[in-house]
Design a protein around this motif. Structure first.
Motif, PDB file in Angstrom:
ATOM      1  N   ALA A   1       0.786  -0.838  -0.239  1.00  0.00           N
ATOM      2  CA  ALA A   1       0.141   0.277  -0.198  1.00  0.00           C
ATOM      3  C   ALA A   1       1.290   1.407  -0.478  1.00  0.00           C
ATOM      4  CB  ALA A   1      -0.636   0.077   1.266  1.00  0.00           C
ATOM      5  N   ALA A   2       1.902   0.795   0.961  1.00  0.00           N
ATOM      6  CA  ALA A   2       2.954   2.680   0.660  1.00  0.00           C
ATOM      7  C   ALA A   2       3.064   2.581  -0.528  1.00  0.00           C
ATOM      8  CB  ALA A   2       4.069   2.138   2.143  1.00  0.00           C
ATOM      9  N   ALA A   3       3.682   1.026  -1.180  1.00  0.00           N
ATOM     10  CA  ALA A   3       4.278   1.254  -2.461  1.00  0.00           C
ATOM     11  C   ALA A   3       3.746   2.698  -3.368  1.00  0.00           C
ATOM     12  CB  ALA A   3       4.799  -0.067  -2.726  1.00  0.00           C
ATOM     13  N   GLY A   4       2.429   1.869  -3.373  1.00  0.00           N
ATOM     14  CA  GLY A   4       0.916   2.474  -4.303  1.00  0.00           C
ATOM     15  C   GLY A   4       0.953   3.976  -4.331  1.00  0.00           C
TER      16      GLY A   4
ATOM     17  N   HIS B   1      14.064  -0.618  -5.546  1.00  0.00           N
ATOM     18  CA  HIS B   1      13.864  -1.473  -5.307  1.00  0.00           C
ATOM     19  C   HIS B   1      12.538  -1.906  -5.333  1.00  0.00           C
ATOM     20  CE1 HIS B   1      13.563  -5.331  -7.516  1.00  0.00           C
ATOM     21  NE2 HIS B   1      13.895  -5.978  -6.753  1.00  0.00           N
ATOM     22  N   THR B   2      12.852  -2.021  -3.493  1.00  0.00           N
ATOM     23  CA  THR B   2      11.680  -3.048  -3.177  1.00  0.00           C
ATOM     24  C   THR B   2      10.928  -2.243  -2.831  1.00  0.00           C
ATOM     25  OG1 THR B   2      13.505  -3.650  -0.963  1.00  0.00           O
ATOM     26  CG2 THR B   2      11.224  -3.655  -0.412  1.00  0.00           C
ATOM     27  N   ARG B   3      10.923  -0.547  -2.652  1.00  0.00           N
ATOM     28  CA  ARG B   3       8.859  -0.019  -2.918  1.00  0.00           C
ATOM     29  C   ARG B   3       8.746   0.240  -4.486  1.00  0.00           C
ATOM     30  NH1 ARG B   3       8.572   3.951   0.750  1.00  0.00           N
ATOM     31  NH2 ARG B   3       6.519   4.213  -0.754  1.00  0.00           N
TER      32      ARG B   3
ATOM     33  N   ALA C   1       6.976   0.302  10.957  1.00  0.00           N
ATOM     34  CA  ALA C   1       6.901  -1.224  10.189  1.00  0.00           C
ATOM     35  C   ALA C   1       8.310  -1.916   9.779  1.00  0.00           C
ATOM     36  CB  ALA C   1       5.416  -1.174   9.889  1.00  0.00           C
ATOM     37  N   PRO C   2       8.037  -2.510   9.775  1.00  0.00           N
ATOM     38  CA  PRO C   2       9.635  -3.713   9.871  1.00  0.00           C
ATOM     39  C   PRO C   2       9.132  -3.424   8.156  1.00  0.00           C
ATOM     40  CG  PRO C   2       8.201  -5.643  10.689  1.00  0.00           C
ATOM     41  CD  PRO C   2       7.851  -3.945  10.287  1.00  0.00           C
ATOM     42  N   LEU C   3      11.062  -3.635   7.852  1.00  0.00           N
ATOM     43  CA  LEU C   3      10.392  -3.314   5.948  1.00  0.00           C
ATOM     44  C   LEU C   3      11.744  -4.900   5.243  1.00  0.00           C
ATOM     45  CD1 LEU C   3      10.024  -2.940   3.057  1.00  0.00           C
ATOM     46  CD2 LEU C   3      11.108  -1.144   3.719  1.00  0.00           C
ATOM     47  N   ALA C   4      11.628  -5.719   4.366  1.00  0.00           N
ATOM     48  CA  ALA C   4      12.127  -6.477   4.123  1.00  0.00           C
ATOM     49  C   ALA C   4      12.888  -6.101   3.178  1.00  0.00           C
ATOM     50  CB  ALA C   4      11.274  -8.126   4.312  1.00  0.00           C
TER      51      ALA C   4
END
Length: 300
Positions: free
Chosen positions: A5-8, A43-45, A172-175
């Protein structure tokens, strides 16, 4: 789900005139680790196609293998905290950013970041990792940055976590995941060991000696390769040197990987924990000893 959701939401950020929003990543530090983490974060986001400017003092920023497609801005060398604060404020105002991503240090490496430095309306994001909080805490400004989102790229606790909870709307955690890479052109010798570190030279020498000690204890005679941007003068002739970035695609083929206990190395080697040997080094703010102890406790 929260990450997606955050990436969007980030992808929908746009300027008032309808153009793409500018993302600024603040990674003011001299090492390679900050840039590797920012690279993985983008890249992750799913932000690699967004217009991004990276503010950094790292000498590795000029290496096209490390950062490609992003604009780089560096502060003039030798600025004190107050002058650096003024430079940051002027630069952020000039860039007309919509999102500021602050890596590792919630107030910057010298305490140069505060709420006053950030233009109104800017969404501020923090990438948090382990810190020696008692050493870093005196740098916090009276008017701290307020983070719309703090991503924990590794667990933090105690007073550090309490501070992040107090100044963040969400924690929040982010891998993190590194961008995909082609198969390295430099093969790993069968049964070979890798020693991976970006420097300085004295630490490279210590890691090589550590690898040799481990080999002696295990009764092994592996082919040793130092993977580093520079070759130390004191490198033993029997140890090969390769300048490879990123190094992580080599890990799957190595019998042992010897590193310091930096955030990125421990993260990237979680899949091969049983092969990983680490030698933590003292840092002004990074807590490599706590990270190494945690990783060792998690190793079967």
């Amino acid at each position: 789900m929260a990450v997606r959701a955050a990436a969007g939401a980030a992808g929908r950020l746009r300027g008032r005139a309808g153009g793409p929003a500018l993302i600024v990543c603040y990674a003011h530090g001299g090492g390679l680790g900050h840039l590797t983490r920012i690279r993985a974060y983008l890249h992750t986001r799913g932000l690699t196609g967004e217009p991004v400017t990276i503010l950094t003092g790292s000498p590795f920023a000029g290496d096209p293998r490390v950062l490609s497609g992003q604009r780089i801005r560096s502060a003039p060398a030798g600025l004190g905290r107050d002058d650096l604060t003024r430079w940051v404020r002027a630069t952020l105002a000039e860039l007309r950013l919509r999102e500021l991503v602050v890596d590792a240090f919630p107030a910057g490496l010298s305490g140069e970041l505060s709420a006053a430095a950030v233009p109104p309306g800017t969404r501020v994001v923090h990438l948090a990792r382990l810190l020696r909080w008692d050493a870093y805490r005196p740098l916090l400004p009276p008017e701290p940055l307020e983070f719309a989102q703090t991503w924990l790229v590794e667990p933090v606790g105690g007073a550090h976590r309490a501070y992040l909870d107090a100044v963040s709307s969400a924690v929040a955690p982010l891998a993190l995941a590194d961008p995909p890479e082609p198969r390295p052109a430099v093969p790993v010798e069968p049964g070979g060991w890798l020693i991976v570190h970006s420097g300085p030279a004295a630490e490279l020498t210590q890691l090589v000696a550590y690898a040799q000690d481990i080999a002696a204890i295990e009764g092994a005679r592996p082919y040793l390769t130092l993977v580093s941007p520079s070759r130390p003068d004191a490198l033993p002739p029997e140890v090969a040197h390769r300048d490879v970035y990123p190094a992580w695609p080599l890990f799957a083929e190595a019998d042992r990987i010897i590193t310091a206990a930096g955030c990125n190395a421990v993260r990237q080697l979680a899949t091969w924990r049983e092969r990983h040997r680490m030698l933590p080094f003292p840092r002004r703010f990074d807590d490599q000893y706590a990270r190494a102890a945690r990783a060792r406790a998690a190793t079967p």
